[in-house]
Design an enzyme around this catalytic site. Structure first.
Site, PDB file in Angstrom:
ATOM      1  N   GLY A 278      -1.852  -6.091  -7.743  1.00  0.00           N
ATOM      2  CA  GLY A 278      -1.270  -5.791  -9.052  1.00  0.00           C
ATOM      3  C   GLY A 278      -2.338  -5.306 -10.005  1.00  0.00           C
TER       4      GLY A 278
ATOM      5  N   ASP B 170      -4.597  -4.107   6.647  1.00  0.00           N
ATOM      6  CA  ASP B 170      -5.140  -4.393   5.308  1.00  0.00           C
ATOM      7  C   ASP B 170      -5.811  -5.771   5.309  1.00  0.00           C
ATOM      8  OD1 ASP B 170      -4.877  -3.839   2.145  1.00  0.00           O
ATOM      9  OD2 ASP B 170      -4.277  -5.909   2.526  1.00  0.00           O
TER      10      ASP B 170
ATOM     11  N   LYS C  90      -9.900  -6.867   4.847  1.00  0.00           N
ATOM     12  CA  LYS C  90     -10.364  -7.908   3.919  1.00  0.00           C
ATOM     13  C   LYS C  90     -11.118  -8.991   4.679  1.00  0.00           C
ATOM     14  CE  LYS C  90      -6.585  -6.967   0.699  1.00  0.00           C
ATOM     15  NZ  LYS C  90      -5.160  -7.200   0.470  1.00  0.00           N
TER      16      LYS C  90
ATOM     17  N   GLU D 174       0.863  -1.190   0.000  1.00  0.00           N
ATOM     18  CA  GLU D 174       0.000   0.000   0.000  1.00  0.00           C
ATOM     19  C   GLU D 174       0.897   1.237   0.000  1.00  0.00           C
ATOM     20  OE1 GLU D 174      -3.614  -0.005   0.105  1.00  0.00           O
ATOM     21  OE2 GLU D 174      -3.035  -2.007  -0.537  1.00  0.00           O
TER      22      GLU D 174
HETATM   23  N1  HSE Z   1      -1.241  -4.043  -0.352  1.00  0.00           N
HETATM   24  C1  HSE Z   1      -2.140  -5.097  -0.695  1.00  0.00           C
HETATM   25  C2  HSE Z   1      -1.402  -6.420  -0.597  1.00  0.00           C
HETATM   26  C3  HSE Z   1      -2.651  -4.857  -2.094  1.00  0.00           C
HETATM   27  O1  HSE Z   1      -0.178  -6.412  -0.459  1.00  0.00           O
HETATM   28  O2  HSE Z   1      -2.019  -7.471  -0.618  1.00  0.00           O
HETATM   29  C4  HSE Z   1      -3.907  -5.584  -2.439  1.00  0.00           C
HETATM   30  O3  HSE Z   1      -4.958  -5.291  -1.576  1.00  0.00           O
END
Ligand code: HSE
Length: 307
Positions: free
Chosen positions: A260, A159, A163, A148
């Protein structure tokens, strides 16, 4: 809509209008669907809310926004007869939201176990397989572009928690927000932890885990000892994997690229097609996707037990 319309872009000549006015694009009657790929909760939050208020379906990759304001935004979408596609918000190109919404609809989901942060998985893989230091591995992940903008969101586990909030809300038909999840990041791990784990037959993975536990839900994100024989132990580099345990199907494993530009684009296009078909709004209205009040109590943090 971009920050700098003057910047050179490889777009088909004359067919794509590029400008910098979000509000004008949303108000444009020729625009039927708004795709939000800004990230964050401020500008993106305003854009998503105003698109829905204007009666336009939204496709978004924004886990932070949905984990903070999901129920309110889904309610707004339902009241306007539109939908929100959010496949790209969790595990990038892996169609796990579609699997939970449609493919596994005949199951009670008992557990979700995921490697859902590619940056942390890359860092842990580099430390485990190449013996790299934590600092060098973080720098490598930033260079490759999956971290990020602020990598503390990744390494702190936030993060992954955002999710998991979305995965758990869908999987368990309840309402979970990020702050209800017990989160521990990978910043405290040392090479010796990884080495000792290896000697004992384990690898360390940052896992996002949600499971039913005698009438409650147990939710956590933490570095976890995974036996080397477990399929998740082999998920390396920036790859993601989500294991779902359904009452009828048993164990289902979803594996692929979680970050990506093209994996994200794959999920966004899938959402666009479902919006165009009319499935998103219909399903979200009829199946009450992310509409529920908290239905199952969460296990208090001090009663969570794990390796
Ligand atoms: N920064 C996140 C990761 C990107 O590394 O999974 C996707 O959500």
């Amino acid at each position: 809509v971009v920050r700098d319309p003057g910047k050179g872009r490889d777009l088909p000549g004359g067919t794509v209008a590029v400008h910098s006015d979000v509000a004008a694009a949303i108000a444009d009657p020729a625009v039927g669907v708004v795709v939000e790929l800004i990230g964050g909760t401020t500008t993106a939050g305003t854009a998503v809310e105003s698109a829905l208020r204007a009666g336009k379906s939204v496709v978004t990759a924004n886990k932070a926004l949905l984990s903070a304001r999901g129920p309110e935004l889904f309610a707004l979408a339902r009241s306007k007869g539109v939908g929100i596609g959010f496949e790209a918000s969790c595990a990038g190109g892996i169609p796990v939201m579609a699997a939970l919404t449609y493919g596994l609809v005949g199951n009670r989901i008992d557990a979700v176990v995921g490697i859902v942060n590619g940056t942390c998985n890359f860092i842990l893989t580099q430390m485990t397989r190449e013996g790299q230091s934590y600092g060098d591995a973080v720098a490598g992940a930033q260079k490759l572009g999956f971290a990020e903008a602020d990598p503390t969101m990744d390494v702190s586990g936030r993060d992954a928690a955002q999710k998991l909030a979305l995965l758990a809300s869908l999987a368990f038909d309840t309402r979970v927000s990020e702050e209800q999840i017990n989160v521990e990041g990978i910043g405290e791990l040392s090479p010796s932890d990884i080495c000792f784990a290896g000697e004992l037959g384990y690898v360390i993975k940052l896992l996002a885990i949600g499971q039913r536990a005698s009438g409650s839900l147990s939710l956590r994100v933490a570095p976890t000892l995974v036996p080397k024989s477990d399929v998740l132990a082999d998920v390396s580099g920036s790859f993601n994997a989500v294991s779902l345990y359904g009452s009828a199907v048993g164990h289902c494993l979803f594996y692929g690229r979680g970050a990506g530009s093209l994996p994200t684009a794959s999920a966004v296009v899938s959402d666009l097609v479902q919006v165009a078909l009319g499935t998103t709004a219909l399903a979200q209205r009829s199946m009450a996707v992310l509409a529920n009040e908290p239905s199952t109590p969460l296990l208090p943090f001090d009663r969570l037990m794990a390796r």
